[in-house]
Design a protein around this motif. Structure first.
Motif, PDB file in Angstrom:
ATOM      1  N   MET A   1      71.947  -9.186   1.402  1.00 60.78           N
ATOM      2  CA  MET A   1      71.878  -7.895   0.761  1.00 60.78           C
ATOM      3  C   MET A   1      72.652  -7.968  -0.559  1.00 60.78           C
ATOM      4  SD  MET A   1      73.125  -4.239   2.210  1.00 60.78           S
ATOM      5  CE  MET A   1      71.593  -3.435   2.551  1.00 60.78           C
ATOM      6  N   PRO A   2      72.075  -7.485  -1.651  1.00 58.77           N
ATOM      7  CA  PRO A   2      72.753  -7.591  -2.949  1.00 58.77           C
ATOM      8  C   PRO A   2      74.017  -6.732  -2.990  1.00 58.77           C
ATOM      9  CG  PRO A   2      70.761  -6.273  -3.157  1.00 58.77           C
ATOM     10  CD  PRO A   2      70.777  -6.823  -1.762  1.00 58.77           C
ATOM     11  N   GLN A   3      74.990  -7.248  -3.717  1.00 55.87           N
ATOM     12  CA  GLN A   3      76.234  -6.505  -3.942  1.00 55.87           C
ATOM     13  C   GLN A   3      76.059  -5.657  -5.197  1.00 55.87           C
ATOM     14  OE1 GLN A   3      79.245  -6.491  -2.193  1.00 55.87           O
ATOM     15  NE2 GLN A   3      78.029  -7.511  -0.631  1.00 55.87           N
ATOM     16  N   ILE A   4      76.295  -4.366  -5.064  1.00 55.89           N
ATOM     17  CA  ILE A   4      76.195  -3.447  -6.198  1.00 55.89           C
ATOM     18  C   ILE A   4      77.546  -2.773  -6.343  1.00 55.89           C
ATOM     19  CG2 ILE A   4      75.013  -1.432  -7.144  1.00 55.89           C
ATOM     20  CD1 ILE A   4      72.613  -2.226  -5.351  1.00 55.89           C
ATOM     21  N   ARG A   5      78.118  -2.871  -7.527  1.00 54.84           N
ATOM     22  CA  ARG A   5      79.453  -2.332  -7.775  1.00 54.84           C
ATOM     23  C   ARG A   5      79.442  -1.507  -9.060  1.00 54.84           C
ATOM     24  NH1 ARG A   5      83.761  -4.627  -4.875  1.00 54.84           N
ATOM     25  NH2 ARG A   5      82.843  -5.453  -2.983  1.00 54.84           N
ATOM     26  N   PRO A   6      80.258  -0.470  -9.113  1.00 56.67           N
ATOM     27  CA  PRO A   6      80.375   0.297 -10.364  1.00 56.67           C
ATOM     28  C   PRO A   6      81.159  -0.501 -11.405  1.00 56.67           C
ATOM     29  CG  PRO A   6      81.901   1.143  -8.731  1.00 56.67           C
ATOM     30  CD  PRO A   6      81.055   0.098  -8.041  1.00 56.67           C
ATOM     31  N   ILE A   7      80.945  -0.178 -12.642  1.00 51.67           N
ATOM     32  CA  ILE A   7      81.582  -0.917 -13.732  1.00 51.67           C
ATOM     33  C   ILE A   7      83.105  -0.834 -13.672  1.00 51.67           C
ATOM     34  CG2 ILE A   7      81.583   0.915 -15.497  1.00 51.67           C
ATOM     35  CD1 ILE A   7      80.461  -1.381 -17.398  1.00 51.67           C
ATOM     36  N   THR A   8      83.637   0.209 -13.086  1.00 47.63           N
ATOM     37  CA  THR A   8      85.101   0.332 -12.973  1.00 47.63           C
ATOM     38  C   THR A   8      85.694  -0.776 -12.113  1.00 47.63           C
ATOM     39  OG1 THR A   8      84.822   1.894 -11.148  1.00 47.63           O
ATOM     40  CG2 THR A   8      85.151   2.826 -13.359  1.00 47.63           C
ATOM     41  N   ASP A   9      84.895  -1.377 -11.219  1.00 45.51           N
ATOM     42  CA  ASP A   9      85.381  -2.485 -10.386  1.00 45.51           C
ATOM     43  C   ASP A   9      85.668  -3.739 -11.209  1.00 45.51           C
ATOM     44  OD1 ASP A   9      85.206  -0.879  -8.192  1.00 45.51           O
ATOM     45  OD2 ASP A   9      83.753  -2.126  -7.108  1.00 45.51           O
ATOM     46  N   LEU A  10      85.166  -3.793 -12.429  1.00 42.82           N
ATOM     47  CA  LEU A  10      85.428  -4.961 -13.276  1.00 42.82           C
ATOM     48  C   LEU A  10      86.897  -5.041 -13.691  1.00 42.82           C
ATOM     49  CD1 LEU A  10      82.302  -5.202 -15.597  1.00 42.82           C
ATOM     50  CD2 LEU A  10      82.874  -6.614 -13.619  1.00 42.82           C
ATOM     51  N   ARG A  11      87.640  -3.965 -13.471  1.00 44.34           N
ATOM     52  CA  ARG A  11      89.083  -4.011 -13.748  1.00 44.34           C
ATOM     53  C   ARG A  11      89.774  -5.007 -12.830  1.00 44.34           C
ATOM     54  NH1 ARG A  11      89.387   2.403 -13.887  1.00 44.34           N
ATOM     55  NH2 ARG A  11      88.634   2.690 -15.997  1.00 44.34           N
ATOM     56  N   ASN A  12      89.224  -5.180 -11.640  1.00 42.95           N
ATOM     57  CA  ASN A  12      89.783  -6.135 -10.682  1.00 42.95           C
ATOM     58  C   ASN A  12      88.952  -7.413 -10.739  1.00 42.95           C
ATOM     59  OD1 ASN A  12      90.925  -7.528  -8.599  1.00 42.95           O
ATOM     60  ND2 ASN A  12      90.792  -5.853  -7.123  1.00 42.95           N
ATOM     61  N   THR A  13      89.216  -8.223 -11.745  1.00 40.77           N
ATOM     62  CA  THR A  13      88.402  -9.412 -11.978  1.00 40.77           C
ATOM     63  C   THR A  13      88.503 -10.426 -10.846  1.00 40.77           C
ATOM     64  OG1 THR A  13      90.182 -10.372 -13.296  1.00 40.77           O
ATOM     65  CG2 THR A  13      88.437  -9.208 -14.480  1.00 40.77           C
ATOM     66  N   THR A  30      76.833  -1.403 -12.066  1.00 40.24           N
ATOM     67  CA  THR A  30      76.179  -0.181 -12.534  1.00 40.24           C
ATOM     68  C   THR A  30      77.088   0.580 -13.483  1.00 40.24           C
ATOM     69  OG1 THR A  30      76.992   1.116 -10.664  1.00 40.24           O
ATOM     70  CG2 THR A  30      74.843   0.051 -10.407  1.00 40.24           C
ATOM     71  N   LYS A  31      76.468   1.325 -14.366  1.00 39.98           N
ATOM     72  CA  LYS A  31      77.184   2.204 -15.299  1.00 39.98           C
ATOM     73  C   LYS A  31      76.496   3.555 -15.244  1.00 39.98           C
ATOM     74  CE  LYS A  31      78.609   2.351 -20.116  1.00 39.98           C
ATOM     75  NZ  LYS A  31      78.515   1.637 -21.396  1.00 39.98           N
ATOM     76  N   ASN A  32      77.232   4.565 -14.850  1.00 36.80           N
ATOM     77  CA  ASN A  32      76.680   5.916 -14.679  1.00 36.80           C
ATOM     78  C   ASN A  32      75.493   5.916 -13.716  1.00 36.80           C
ATOM     79  OD1 ASN A  32      78.554   6.992 -16.517  1.00 36.80           O
ATOM     80  ND2 ASN A  32      77.233   6.466 -18.247  1.00 36.80           N
ATOM     81  N   GLY A  33      75.578   5.072 -12.681  1.00 39.34           N
ATOM     82  CA  GLY A  33      74.548   5.053 -11.650  1.00 39.34           C
ATOM     83  C   GLY A  33      73.332   4.197 -11.968  1.00 39.34           C
ATOM     84  N   TYR A  34      73.304   3.566 -13.127  1.00 43.35           N
ATOM     85  CA  TYR A  34      72.158   2.751 -13.526  1.00 43.35           C
ATOM     86  C   TYR A  34      72.589   1.293 -13.686  1.00 43.35           C
ATOM     87  CZ  TYR A  34      69.911   7.193 -14.577  1.00 43.35           C
ATOM     88  OH  TYR A  34      69.380   8.446 -14.465  1.00 43.35           O
ATOM     89  N   GLY A  35      71.684   0.373 -13.423  1.00 41.62           N
ATOM     90  CA  GLY A  35      71.977  -1.040 -13.590  1.00 41.62           C
ATOM     91  C   GLY A  35      72.376  -1.346 -15.025  1.00 41.62           C
TER      92      GLY A  35
END
Length: 87
Positions: A1-13, A30-35
Motif C-alpha cells: 500500500m502506498p505511503q501518503i504523507r502531508p508536506i509538513t512531514d518533510l520537517r522530520n527528514t 501531498t500539499k493541501n490535499g493534492y499530490g
C-alpha cells in the motif's frame, strides 16, 4: 500500500528517509490535499531507472523485429562471439 504523507512531514527528514528505505517504495507527499511530490531512496530510484532502460531496450528490439529486422539464433551468435574474442 502506498505511503501518503502531508508536506509538513518533510520537517522530520529522518522519519521520511527511514520510511523510504524500509518500504523500498516511493512516499507520496501531498500539499493541501493534492499530490505534490514523490520521495524515494536512491536504491529504489536506480532500480526504477534500470527497469525503464530495460523496458526501452525490449520495446526497441520489438519494433526492430516488427519492421523486418534480422533475427539471429542466440546459440550461433554466442558461439561466434566466443570464437572471435577467444572466450
Amino acid at each position: 500500500m502506498p505511503q501518503i504523507r502531508p508536506i509538513t512531514d518533510l520537517r522530520n527528514t529522518n522519519e521520511i528517509s527511514e520510511l523510504c528505505h524500509a518500504k523500498k517504495e516511493p512516499v507520496f507527499i501531498t500539499k493541501n490535499g493534492y499530490g505534490d511530490l514523490v520521495v524515494l531512496s536512491i536504491e529504489a530510484y536506480e532500480e526504477l531507472i534500470e527497469t525503464l532502460h530495460t523496458d526501452a531496450a525490449i520495446r526497441d528490439a520489438e519494433q526492430e523485429i516488427s519492421a523486418g529486422g534480422e533475427l539471429l539464433d542466440a546459440r550461433e551468435s554466442l558461439s561466434s562471439l566466443r570464437k572471435k574474442h577467444s572466450l
